[in-house]
Design an enzyme around this catalytic site. Structure first.
Site: not given
Ligand code: ATP
Ligand code: MG
Length: 454
Positions: A78, A80, A154
């Site tokens: 997805d 963001d 993160d």
């Molecule tokens: P995926 O969607 O593939 O599971 P993602 O990294 O995109 O992985 P999301 O939960 O969609 O995970 O989060 C989007 C973004 O928000 C992350 O890439 C990161 O930059 C930030 N993020 C998410 N969770 C955290 C956290 N616990 N602490 C700091 N930043 C975070």
């Molecule tokens: Mg994501």
């Protein structure tokens, strides 16, 4: 060539290991020749979201997992978008959008089937940030600059901002470099960042398994000793994260890594026990491998089914004890299910709807033993038959029930109505036996087992 370019872009080592870089972080603006992401690779919805925001005078970038995945060559799950527009300003620009969340607001922008999550740049944490007694950050809703927004993310690989219009990547923490080195590295001091949000430990494990990359030693080292911090994380949040992990398409790899990192203790307290029994481990691993294959083939998975498999052997053990105590099988099964789900709920808040699905699957299992009379016909018409049958197949593959039983149900399911009638086993209902025995005043053992085929 790419290395040379990278070296040129990152002239100075910008990172000090025990320092959270915020405003001071130098941003590198990387062209397509370095990052290789063409705008056509980004979903139209994400592109249009950025375009609309930019035309209205705001900054707007695809951010986070999607940029990381595109760089690695994976298909983003997805998208963001990060912007300097406030949620209200975003809301006004898109007809089909809504603000989600109270304390920490984001905007969901809808395009057909796709939803883009738009968040406003947020500030990094400082001494004014409200935390619990372990340092876990409780509020995260102060708007900030883009550099601050990058610093509070993160991992370096997750702090990349892609502008689809200019086709540039803004890289504040040398994330592109780390991705090329197949390394997942925490931004800032890992210990501090895990304390702020212990879920980051789980994210490290999940993302490394999903992307097939290694966790940087400094990022990985504190995980074992800090694992118990997960106990302070709200159960609903842990459930969400666990669900992501289990449905990532890499659940087997994730669970193995969780065990190596001793992280599974705080998560699924019962999983410890299950994984220590050979039959339980076989069952859980089979189920996870199955789920992984489905996810990778683009098929849907059911969280209920997944959690039903994870907890089944605990239910079985609990049910067995109750039956030995003389409780009747069906009420004993109900009690066992409730007890196991309650124990689990303290750590991991399984939603009520999913708990209902789990129970449906479990409750149908004893009914597969009945292969005579009208019962099989009734079972096959149950709305949850398919899930329960898939569950039975796993039980058979793991050696818990004879494969012959599963094969019978497969054949029964595939047969037409007339064939099904011929497949039914002779009636072994003990009540009917008793009646017959009484009327014939004959003695004889009733064949109890339904394990043998006719
Ligand atoms: P995926 O969607 O593939 O599971 P993602 O990294 O995109 O992985 P999301 O939960 O969609 O995970 O989060 C989007 C973004 O928000 C992350 O890439 C990161 O930059 C930030 N993020 C998410 N969770 C955290 C956290 N616990 N602490 C700091 N930043 C975070
Ligand atoms: Mg994501």
């Amino acid at each position: 060539m790419i290395r040379k370019l990278l070296r040129r872009v990152f002239k100075k080592p910008a990172r000090a290991p025990h320092h959270i870089p915020t405003k001071a972080a130098k941003v590198a603006e990387l062209p397509v020749s370095v990052h290789g992401i063409r705008r056509e690779q980004v979903s139209t919805a994400a592109r249009r979201t950025c375009e609309t925001l930019q035309k209205a005078g705001f900054k707007a970038y695809v951010v986070g997992g999607a940029v990381r995945d595109l760089l690695i060559g994976a298909d983003p799950k997805d998208y963001d978008v990060a912007t300097d527009a406030t949620p209200d300003q975003v809301r006004q620009l898109f007809r089909r959008s809504r603000i989600i969340g109270r304390r920490f607001q984001i905007v969901h922008v809808m395009f057909g089937q796709e939803t883009i999550e738009v968040s406003t740049f947020r500030a990094a944490h400082d001494k004014n940030t409200i935390t619990d007694e372990h340092g876990r950050v409780l509020h995260d809703n102060v708007w900030g600059t883009q550099a601050e927004d990058a610093a509070r993310r993160d991992f370096t690989a997750n702090a990349l901002y892609y502008d689809p219009h200019k086709e540039v990547v803004l890289d504040y923490h040398r994330g592109v470099d780390d991705i090329k080195k197949k390394t997942l590295r925490m931004i800032g001091d890992p210990r501090t960042r895990y304390r702020e949000d212990p879920v980051r430990m789980l994210r490290a494990v999940r993302l490394a398994a999903k992307l097939g990359i290694k966790i940087d030693p400094d990022t990985e080292a504190p995980i074992r000793e800090m694992a118990e911090l997960l106990e302070n994380v709200p159960a609903a949040r842990l459930f969400d994260e666990m669900l992501k992990l289990l449905t990532s398409g890499h659940a087997v790899a994730c669970i193995k890594r969780l065990r190596d990192a001793h992280l599974h203790h705080g998560l699924l307290p019962l999983l410890d026990v299950i994984l220590e029994q050979p039959m339980g481990e076989k069952f859980v691993m089979l189920s996870l491998a199955n789920t992984d294959a489905r996810v990778r083939a683009g098929k849907t998975t059911s969280p209920g089914f997944l959690f039903a498999t994870l907890l089944w052997h605990e239910v079985l053990a609990n049910w067995e004890i109750r039956k030995k105590r003389g409780e009747l099988p069906t009420p004993a099964l109900f009690e066992a299910m409730d007890e196991i789900l309650d124990q689990q709920a303290e750590k991991l808040a399984i939603t009520r709807r999913i708990a209902g699905d789990i129970k449906d699957i479990w409750l149908l299992q004893p009914r597969f033993d009945k292969r005579s009379g009208r019962q099989p016909m009734r079972l096959i018409d149950q709305p949850r038959f398919r899930a329960a049958y898939d569950f039975l197949l796993l039980r058979a593959q793991s050696g818990e029930v004879p494969m012959e039983l599963a094969d019978w149900w497969t054949a029964f399911h595939d047969a037409d109505f007339a064939e099904r009638e011929t497949m039914l086993l002779p009636d072994t209902d003990p009540k009917k036996k008793r009646r017959r025995r009484r009327s014939n005043s004959k003695k004889g053992a009733a064949p109890e087992s339904s394990g043998e085929a006719a």
